[in-house]
Scaffold this motif. Structure first.
Motif, PDB file in Angstrom:
ATOM      1  N   ASP A 236       1.380  -0.906  -0.101  1.00 42.70           N
ATOM      2  CA  ASP A 236      -0.161  -0.329   0.142  1.00 42.70           C
ATOM      3  C   ASP A 236       1.300   1.276   0.036  1.00 42.70           C
ATOM      4  N   ASP A 238       0.397   4.210   1.173  1.00 47.38           N
ATOM      5  CA  ASP A 238       0.835   4.719   2.628  1.00 47.38           C
ATOM      6  C   ASP A 238       1.540   4.132   3.450  1.00 47.38           C
ATOM      7  N   GLN A 239       1.012   2.357   2.637  1.00 52.20           N
ATOM      8  CA  GLN A 239       2.557   1.982   4.323  1.00 52.20           C
ATOM      9  C   GLN A 239       3.731   2.414   3.841  1.00 52.20           C
TER      10      GLN A 239
END
Length: 253
Positions: A236, A238-239
């Motif tokens: 992801d 954001d990760q």
């Protein structure tokens, strides 16, 4: 949704909740319970879930470590992409240490045939592959060989690493998170990984996106000790940004 996509969602749900049950999964995905059972069987064979009555539990909750052969059969395309991206981190000449693991083994297979390097490994199978390459000097770390990972561990290997200085350490991990760092189930293997990072000028982590959702018993590094994380596009964004904020450059190959 393809079966592999559904299985990844099942694995993510199991890691988030600690377990999953067949009936709930069937309702969630709109498939039969027989389909879910087949998914759980496939995930168990891959070594990431353990079947229990009515559902499954993620292996990290059990302190279970899948064997190298089982790990080598999952995320194969992602591991190939990661290995190819890792070639950019190789020195033009000099020395590297390559950790035992299913993703790092792809790097060994992808090493360019014309590069003159000294390669240090703690995996007899990787040493065998590398020894056939006339342009490489291969150093094999001694010690006890763990049957599950085929990695050499304990004092002999640690003492050898303490006398070495290499340009790059290419590392594998079982789990990785911003809060807990890089983790693995076995303390003896964690000690070897720690020594590899300590003897290198730069540390590069090779890990597919599934490794960023679990935490294991023994920590061997913080993200601040890693210079580059190479993963796949399944991670992801954001990760990935959170990982980068903790220190390393993050490459999604």
């Amino acid at each position: 949704m393809y079966a592999e996509e559904r299985q990844q969602e099942i694995l993510r749900a199991a890691r988030d909740a600690g377990r999953v049950d067949v009936v709930t999964l069937a309702e969630r995905f709109g498939v039969t319970t027989e389909t879910i059972r087949r998914d759980l069987t496939a995930l168990e064979r891959a070594g990431v879930l353990r079947r229990v009555h009515g559902g499954a539990i993620p292996v990290e909750r059990l302190g279970f470590e899948p064997a190298l052969a089982a790990r080598d059969e999952v995320m194969t395309a992602e591991k190939e992409h990661i290995a190819k991206a890792a070639l950019a981190e190789l020195p033009e000449d000099g020395s590297v240490v390559i950790d035992a693991g299913s993703t790092t083994s792809r790097l060994v297979q992808a090493l360019p045939p014309d590069r003159e390097l000294t390669v240090v490994v703690n995996s007899p199978p990787l040493a065998t592959v590398l020894a056939a390459r006339p342009n490489l000097t291969v150093l094999m770390l001694g010690g006890r060989v763990r049957g599950r990972t085929l990695a050499t561990v304990e004092d002999w290997a640690i003492q050898q690493l303490s006398q070495l200085n290499v340009d790059v350490a290419f590392m594998a991990t079982n789990g990785c998170s911003v809060a807990k760092g890089l983790t693995t189930p076995d303390p003896a293997e964690a000690a070897i990984k720690r020594a590899m990072i300590a003897c290198a000028d730069r540390a590069v982590l090779l890990a597919d996106h599934t490794k960023f959702s679990g935490t294991y018993l023994a920590r061997f590094a913080t993200l601040g000790e890693i210079d580059v994380v190479i993963t796949d596009t399944g991670l992801d964004p954001d990760q990935a940004a959170a990982l980068a904020a903790a220190g390393p450059e993050v490459v999604r190959a």
